[in-house]
Design a protein around this motif. Structure first.
Motif, PDB file in Angstrom:
ATOM      1  N   VAL A 298       1.028  -1.101  -0.015  1.00  0.00           N
ATOM      2  CA  VAL A 298      -0.007  -0.019   0.002  1.00  0.00           C
ATOM      3  C   VAL A 298       0.808   1.334  -0.040  1.00  0.00           C
ATOM      4  O   VAL A 298       0.652   2.261  -0.728  1.00  0.00           O
ATOM      5  N   LEU A 299       1.932   1.223   0.929  1.00  0.00           N
ATOM      6  CA  LEU A 299       2.845   2.432   0.775  1.00  0.00           C
ATOM      7  C   LEU A 299       3.528   2.636  -0.518  1.00  0.00           C
ATOM      8  O   LEU A 299       3.623   3.712  -0.821  1.00  0.00           O
ATOM      9  N   ALA A 300       3.723   1.640  -1.092  1.00  0.00           N
ATOM     10  CA  ALA A 300       4.616   1.629  -2.605  1.00  0.00           C
ATOM     11  C   ALA A 300       3.588   2.190  -3.344  1.00  0.00           C
ATOM     12  O   ALA A 300       3.806   3.051  -4.483  1.00  0.00           O
ATOM     13  N   ALA A 301       2.303   1.730  -3.487  1.00  0.00           N
ATOM     14  CA  ALA A 301       1.390   2.331  -4.270  1.00  0.00           C
ATOM     15  C   ALA A 301       1.208   3.629  -4.009  1.00  0.00           C
ATOM     16  O   ALA A 301       0.839   4.478  -5.127  1.00  0.00           O
ATOM     17  N   ALA A 302       0.994   4.238  -2.965  1.00  0.00           N
ATOM     18  CA  ALA A 302       1.014   5.583  -2.615  1.00  0.00           C
ATOM     19  C   ALA A 302       1.773   6.361  -3.110  1.00  0.00           C
ATOM     20  O   ALA A 302       1.750   7.742  -3.448  1.00  0.00           O
ATOM     21  N   GLU A 303       3.072   5.895  -2.791  1.00  0.00           N
ATOM     22  CA  GLU A 303       4.243   6.755  -3.573  1.00  0.00           C
ATOM     23  C   GLU A 303       4.171   7.050  -5.051  1.00  0.00           C
ATOM     24  O   GLU A 303       4.501   8.018  -5.458  1.00  0.00           O
ATOM     25  N   LEU A 304       3.362   6.175  -5.795  1.00  0.00           N
ATOM     26  CA  LEU A 304       3.053   6.143  -7.276  1.00  0.00           C
ATOM     27  C   LEU A 304       1.827   6.849  -7.551  1.00  0.00           C
ATOM     28  O   LEU A 304       1.682   7.500  -8.574  1.00  0.00           O
ATOM     29  N   GLY A 305       1.332   7.424  -6.496  1.00  0.00           N
ATOM     30  CA  GLY A 305      -0.085   8.202  -6.509  1.00  0.00           C
ATOM     31  C   GLY A 305      -1.014   7.578  -7.071  1.00  0.00           C
ATOM     32  O   GLY A 305      -2.090   7.860  -7.785  1.00  0.00           O
ATOM     33  N   ALA A 306      -0.969   6.192  -6.805  1.00  0.00           N
ATOM     34  CA  ALA A 306      -1.940   5.146  -7.628  1.00  0.00           C
ATOM     35  C   ALA A 306      -3.206   5.026  -6.558  1.00  0.00           C
ATOM     36  O   ALA A 306      -3.994   4.330  -6.956  1.00  0.00           O
ATOM     37  N   VAL A 307      -3.475   5.323  -5.126  1.00  0.00           N
ATOM     38  CA  VAL A 307      -4.493   5.167  -4.283  1.00  0.00           C
ATOM     39  C   VAL A 307      -5.724   5.730  -4.396  1.00  0.00           C
ATOM     40  O   VAL A 307      -5.486   7.110  -4.424  1.00  0.00           O
ATOM     41  N   GLN A 308      -6.813   5.276  -4.744  1.00  0.00           N
ATOM     42  CA  GLN A 308      -7.888   5.915  -4.899  1.00  0.00           C
ATOM     43  C   GLN A 308      -8.612   5.986  -3.557  1.00  0.00           C
ATOM     44  O   GLN A 308      -9.135   6.927  -3.135  1.00  0.00           O
ATOM     45  N   THR A 309      -8.733   4.750  -3.144  1.00  0.00           N
ATOM     46  CA  THR A 309      -9.455   4.719  -1.506  1.00  0.00           C
ATOM     47  C   THR A 309      -8.539   3.741  -0.705  1.00  0.00           C
ATOM     48  O   THR A 309      -7.994   2.450  -0.932  1.00  0.00           O
ATOM     49  N   LEU A 310      -8.092   4.406   0.513  1.00  0.00           N
ATOM     50  CA  LEU A 310      -7.216   3.989   1.478  1.00  0.00           C
ATOM     51  C   LEU A 310      -8.334   3.488   2.666  1.00  0.00           C
ATOM     52  O   LEU A 310      -9.068   4.230   3.076  1.00  0.00           O
ATOM     53  N   LEU A 311      -8.139   2.181   3.069  1.00  0.00           N
ATOM     54  CA  LEU A 311      -8.955   1.554   4.325  1.00  0.00           C
ATOM     55  C   LEU A 311      -7.572   1.396   5.349  1.00  0.00           C
ATOM     56  O   LEU A 311      -6.607   0.599   4.967  1.00  0.00           O
ATOM     57  N   ILE A 312      -7.747   2.185   6.372  1.00  0.00           N
ATOM     58  CA  ILE A 312      -6.686   1.922   7.326  1.00  0.00           C
ATOM     59  C   ILE A 312      -7.462   1.850   8.676  1.00  0.00           C
ATOM     60  O   ILE A 312      -8.330   2.614   8.950  1.00  0.00           O
ATOM     61  N   PRO A 368      -4.077  -0.230 -12.594  1.00  0.00           N
ATOM     62  CA  PRO A 368      -3.362  -1.440 -12.119  1.00  0.00           C
ATOM     63  C   PRO A 368      -1.854  -1.282 -12.003  1.00  0.00           C
ATOM     64  O   PRO A 368      -1.278  -0.611 -12.814  1.00  0.00           O
ATOM     65  N   LEU A 369      -1.223  -2.189 -11.121  1.00  0.00           N
ATOM     66  CA  LEU A 369       0.058  -2.113 -10.844  1.00  0.00           C
ATOM     67  C   LEU A 369       0.491  -3.533 -10.793  1.00  0.00           C
ATOM     68  O   LEU A 369       0.940  -3.979  -9.923  1.00  0.00           O
ATOM     69  N   PRO A 370       0.466  -4.135 -12.207  1.00  0.00           N
ATOM     70  CA  PRO A 370       0.980  -5.629 -11.862  1.00  0.00           C
ATOM     71  C   PRO A 370       2.367  -5.878 -11.575  1.00  0.00           C
ATOM     72  O   PRO A 370       2.757  -6.814 -11.076  1.00  0.00           O
ATOM     73  N   GLU A 371       3.247  -5.073 -11.919  1.00  0.00           N
ATOM     74  CA  GLU A 371       4.671  -5.171 -11.461  1.00  0.00           C
ATOM     75  C   GLU A 371       4.970  -5.337 -10.097  1.00  0.00           C
ATOM     76  O   GLU A 371       5.384  -6.042  -9.330  1.00  0.00           O
ATOM     77  N   LEU A 372       3.924  -4.371  -9.509  1.00  0.00           N
ATOM     78  CA  LEU A 372       4.366  -4.245  -7.921  1.00  0.00           C
ATOM     79  C   LEU A 372       3.621  -5.274  -7.159  1.00  0.00           C
ATOM     80  O   LEU A 372       4.214  -5.619  -6.351  1.00  0.00           O
ATOM     81  N   GLU A 373       2.513  -5.953  -7.872  1.00  0.00           N
ATOM     82  CA  GLU A 373       1.718  -6.924  -7.323  1.00  0.00           C
ATOM     83  C   GLU A 373       2.665  -8.137  -7.254  1.00  0.00           C
ATOM     84  O   GLU A 373       2.452  -8.843  -6.082  1.00  0.00           O
ATOM     85  N   ASP A 374       3.620  -8.410  -8.085  1.00  0.00           N
ATOM     86  CA  ASP A 374       4.339  -9.654  -7.996  1.00  0.00           C
ATOM     87  C   ASP A 374       5.532  -9.496  -7.177  1.00  0.00           C
ATOM     88  O   ASP A 374       6.358 -10.387  -7.162  1.00  0.00           O
ATOM     89  N   GLN A 375       5.803  -8.517  -6.855  1.00  0.00           N
ATOM     90  CA  GLN A 375       7.194  -8.175  -6.067  1.00  0.00           C
ATOM     91  C   GLN A 375       6.749  -8.557  -4.382  1.00  0.00           C
ATOM     92  O   GLN A 375       5.836  -8.509  -3.791  1.00  0.00           O
ATOM     93  N   ASP A 376       7.874  -9.003  -3.745  1.00  0.00           N
ATOM     94  CA  ASP A 376       7.805  -9.221  -2.553  1.00  0.00           C
ATOM     95  C   ASP A 376       8.380  -8.090  -1.584  1.00  0.00           C
ATOM     96  O   ASP A 376       9.629  -7.764  -1.923  1.00  0.00           O
ATOM     97  N   ILE A 377       7.485  -7.357  -0.922  1.00  0.00           N
ATOM     98  CA  ILE A 377       7.736  -6.262  -0.290  1.00  0.00           C
ATOM     99  C   ILE A 377       7.831  -6.411   1.076  1.00  0.00           C
ATOM    100  O   ILE A 377       6.696  -6.988   1.627  1.00  0.00           O
ATOM    101  N   VAL A 378       8.952  -6.096   1.885  1.00  0.00           N
ATOM    102  CA  VAL A 378       8.598  -6.222   3.407  1.00  0.00           C
ATOM    103  C   VAL A 378       7.520  -5.477   3.922  1.00  0.00           C
ATOM    104  O   VAL A 378       7.225  -4.366   3.701  1.00  0.00           O
ATOM    105  N   GLU A 379       6.817  -6.130   4.749  1.00  0.00           N
ATOM    106  CA  GLU A 379       5.674  -5.635   5.420  1.00  0.00           C
ATOM    107  C   GLU A 379       5.709  -4.714   6.376  1.00  0.00           C
ATOM    108  O   GLU A 379       4.809  -3.951   6.831  1.00  0.00           O
ATOM    109  N   GLU A 380       6.974  -4.503   7.355  1.00  0.00           N
ATOM    110  CA  GLU A 380       7.039  -3.491   8.208  1.00  0.00           C
ATOM    111  C   GLU A 380       7.026  -1.937   7.600  1.00  0.00           C
ATOM    112  O   GLU A 380       7.783  -1.943   6.856  1.00  0.00           O
TER     113      GLU A 380
END
Length: 381
Positions: A298-312, A368-380
Motif C-alpha cells: 500500500v505504501l509503495a502504491a501511494a508513492e506512485l499516486g495510485a491510491v484511490q481509496t485507502l482503508l486503514i 493497475p500495478l501488475p509489476e508491484l503486485e508480483d514483488q515481495d515487499i517487506v511488510e514492516e
C-alpha cells in the motif's frame, strides 16, 4: 463529547479539556491518549486521619496530573484506567510517585500532548461532532438467543444478550415450548425498551435466520400497543426486519450491507466502511493488480499516486512508536492531498475487525500495478 477548551497547533504541542458524554466517547478517548501524554483529572484516595478514637481513613478528592505510562480500556464498563507518574505537588501523593486515574463519562479531564498530529485532530473533531451518534440499533435473534447491538459512528456495542433453553416442539413438550418462547420474547422486548433511545436511534433492525425475527416483530408491535409503550408505537415505521445467517455479532456485516439498511444509515461512518470493504473485495476478485493490502504494497502504491481509496484501521495508530505512527499519518494526508479517499476504520465495528485480519491496511487503486503486485515487499513500515 463536549469540548470545553482547546489550545494546540497542528503538528505541535497543546492541550484540550473535554467531557466524555457517552460510551462511544470513551472509545475516542482511548484512541487519543498515549504513553507520554499528560492527563489532568480528579481522583479519590483513602487517607489515614488521626481522631480521638484512633486512626480512621476517609476518601479525599484529589486533582492530579499524570505522565501517562499505561492505558487500559473497559468497553463494557465505559471506563479508562490510566497509569503513570504524578506531576502535581500534593500533600497526599508524592511528586513522581506512581498512581492511577480513572476516566469516565460525565467527568471532565484535560489532555496535553507534545504533538497533535492530523489524526489526533480529526479524531477530536469527529468525537465532538453532535451528528455522530449511535443511530442504528440491531437486534440479532434466533430461537433461544438474541444480541442487541448499538451501531455508532465509531463503535458497535453489544448492549444486551438474552439466552434461553427452549424445549423441543414435538409431543407433550409443545406446551412447554410455547411458554418458554413467550418468556424469551418478553425478556428480549425488555432489553429493547431499556437500551434503545429513540431520541438518538433512527432505525431498529430485527435480523436473523428463519422466522424468529418476524414472530418477534409481530410480538413487539402487539405488546407495544397493549402495554402502551409510546416510543415503540410512535416509531413503528422505523422498525424493520432483515435476513442474517446467525444471531451473533459477526452477522452485523451482512445486515449493514443490505440495500434497505444502507439506505436508512447512508450518512453514517459505519455504512461507508462496509461499502468500502465490499468495493475492495470486489476489486480483489475482478482485478487483483488494483487491490493491495499490507503496509509494504500500500505504501509503495501511494508513492506512485495510485491510491484511490485507502482503508486503514485505527488499531495501527494506537502505537507508541512515534516514527511509525507519523508514517501512517503522512500516508493518510498524502492520499487525501492527491484527491483520494482515506477511511479510518474503527476496530469496534465488524468491518474494522475484518480489515484487521487483512493486516489493518488495504487500498483500491486508480490504475493497475501488475509489476508491484508480483514483488515481495517487506511488510514492516
Amino acid at each position: 463529547m463536549k469540548l470545553i477548551h482547546q489550545s494546540y497547533v497542528r503538528n505541535g504541542a497543546g492541550e484540550v479539556k473535554v467531557v466524555p458524554e457517552e460510551a462511544e466517547d470513551m472509545w475516542h478517548v482511548f484512541n487519543l491518549v498515549r504513553d507520554g501524554d499528560r492527563v489532568t483529572g480528579t481522583t479519590f484516595r483513602k487517607v489515614a486521619k488521626e481522631s480521638g478514637t484512633g486512626a480512621e481513613s476517609e476518601r479525599v478528592k484529589i486533582r492530579l496530573t499524570l505522565q501517562v505510562e499505561g492505558v487500559e480500556f473497559d468497553p463494557e464498563g465505559s471506563s479508562i484506567r490510566l497509569k503513570g507518574r504524578n506531576l502535581t505537588e500534593c500533600e497526599h501523593i508524592k511528586l513522581g510517585a506512581y498512581h492511577t486515574l480513572e476516566l469516565e463519562p460525565q467527568r471532565a479531564f484535560s489532555l496535553a500532548k507534545a504533538c497533535w498530529d492530523s489524526l489526533d485532530i480529526e479524531r477530536l473533531r469527529s468525537a465532538c461532532d453532535p451528528q455522530a451518534s449511535a443511530d442504528l440499533a440491531a437486534l440479532l435473534i434466533t430461537e433461544g438467543l438474541a444480541h442487541l447491538c448499538l451501531v455508532g459512528s465509531s463503535t458497535t456495542l453489544v448492549r444486551a444478550k438474552v439466552e434461553a433453553n427452549l424445549p423441543r416442539k414435538r409431543g407433550a413438550a409443545v406446551a412447554g415450548y410455547d411458554k418458554a418462547w413467550e418468556k424469551f420474547m418478553d425478556q428480549v422486548l425488555g432489553a429493547v425498551v431499556r437500551h434503545v433511545d429513540w431520541s438518538v436511534v433512527k432505525c431498529l433492525v430485527i435480523a436473523g435466520p428463519g422466522f424468529a425475527k418476524d414472530t418477534f416483530k409481530a410480538y413487539l408491535e402487539a405488546e407495544a400497543v397493549r402495554r402502551d409503550v409510546r416510543p415503540l408505537v410512535e416509531n413503528k415505521a422505523s422498525i424493520i426486519t432483515a435476513q442474517a445467517s446467525s444471531a451473533y455479532k459477526h452477522s452485523l456485516k451482512e445486515v449493514l450491507a443490505l440495500p434497505a439498511i444502507a439506505g436508512k444509515i447512508k450518512d453514517t461512518k459505519a455504512a461507508r466502511e462496509v461499502a468500502a470493504l465490499q468495493e475492495f473485495y470486489a476489486m480483489l476478485g475482478a482485478d487483483s493488480s488494483r487491490a493491495f493490502y499490507g503496509p509494504g504494497h500500500v505504501l509503495a502504491a501511494a508513492e506512485l499516486g495510485a491510491v484511490q481509496t485507502l482503508l486503514i484501521s485505527d488499531k495501527l495508530f494506537r502505537i507508541n512508536d512515534v516514527a511509525k505512527r507519523k508514517k501512517y499519518a503522512d500516508l493518510v494526508e498524502a492520499v487525501r492531498e492527491a484527491g483520494g479517499e482515506a477511511l479510518l476504520f474503527s476496530s469496534m465495528h465488524v468491518s474494522g475487525e475484518q480489515l484487521n485480519n487483512l493486516s489493518g491496511i488495504a487500498a483500491v487503486l486508480r490504475f493497475p500495478l501488475p509489476e508491484l503486485e508480483d514483488q515481495d515487499i517487506v511488510e514492516e513500515v
